[in-house]
Enzyme design. Sequence first.
Site, PDB file in Angstrom:
ATOM      1  N   GLU A   1      42.450  62.307  53.457  1.00 54.73           N
ATOM      2  CA  GLU A   1      41.894  60.888  52.980  1.00 54.73           C
ATOM      3  C   GLU A   1      43.252  60.018  53.110  1.00 54.73           C
ATOM      4  OE1 GLU A   1      40.619  58.607  48.750  1.00 54.73           O
ATOM      5  OE2 GLU A   1      41.816  60.161  48.654  1.00 54.73           O
TER       6      GLU A   1
ATOM      7  N   LYS B   1      33.577  55.112  49.692  1.00 50.07           N
ATOM      8  CA  LYS B   1      33.694  55.874  48.557  1.00 50.07           C
ATOM      9  C   LYS B   1      33.165  55.231  47.374  1.00 50.07           C
ATOM     10  CE  LYS B   1      37.802  57.922  46.148  1.00 50.07           C
ATOM     11  NZ  LYS B   1      39.271  58.227  46.199  1.00 50.07           N
TER      12      LYS B   1
ATOM     13  N   CYS C   1      37.206  62.330  48.183  1.00 49.53           N
ATOM     14  CA  CYS C   1      38.008  62.633  47.029  1.00 49.53           C
ATOM     15  C   CYS C   1      37.435  62.549  45.625  1.00 49.53           C
ATOM     16  CB  CYS C   1      39.299  61.625  46.850  1.00 49.53           C
ATOM     17  SG  CYS C   1      40.847  62.457  46.013  1.00 49.53           S
TER      18      CYS C   1
END
Length: 297
Positions: free
Chosen positions: A43, A116, A153
């Site tokens: 990331e 995300k 994540c």
Amino acid sequence: MKTIQTGLIQQHNTADVADNRQRLASKIAQLAAQGAQLIVLQELHNSLYFCQTEDVDAFDLAEPLPGPSTHFYSELAREHRVVLVTSLFERRAAGLYHNTAVVFDSDGREAGRYRKMHIPDDPSYYEKFYFTPGDMGFEPIDTSVGRLGVLVCWDQWYPEAARIMALKGAELLVYPTAIGYEPSDSAAEQQRQRDAWITVQRGHAIANALPVVTVNRVGFEPAPQAQDGSKEGILFWGSSFVAGTQGELLFQASTTEETEAIVSIDLHRTENVRRWWPFLRDRRIDHYAALMQRFAD
């Protein structure tokens, strides 16, 4: 394609963006030469993890998409004939930024993006200050090596995200990641957190009968000087791993060292495991309405 030779690059980053990118380029070339067909990066791999503090100047790291980084990584994918999963700080407009994974196919074209969806806001992970939650949904990305369910994540803690990707036909769950130890926690608590992180993602593999590829950063990154004069930081715990369709660990990287590895992932196994354990068949979709509530009061 039934087997994917999957490359992982677990890297320690510095404040030198150009150096971070060039080291990644060298490792991508190395893995491609060794036969990698898919390569996954961690990331926000271009820079230090800037979300340790809230600093408006850090928005200068963001780029438009397409932009310099997409050009750089698309050329690497094309040159080395690999599918490449990248993680970039997207400047969509003034005051509108995303944490965005961009996937390039082996001919260099952009295969797709994922913004995300779950954005944390915790000490040393002040991502809500920087990132607008994703608005593209959970959509797998079709590539020449298969359909990738790319998440990022904090998304990895949510079984709903993995499940939706599976229901939409993802053949592989991919998680670029930046997570580490809180220095004030005890060694036992740090170990519990790392174990929980691995366990929940192995659970996604099992529940969906899909391989999982997770690539984390590694090494200590000091935080910018805090207002109270203290200086903290994050020790990223590495431990990048690949889990098979029954949660078995096919590979796990060091907790402290940079790592490049190629792992063979058998996509054909998904079919067999889903025949043995037909979880999708037995889902009671007529009784899951409560999942659409924040909390079932």
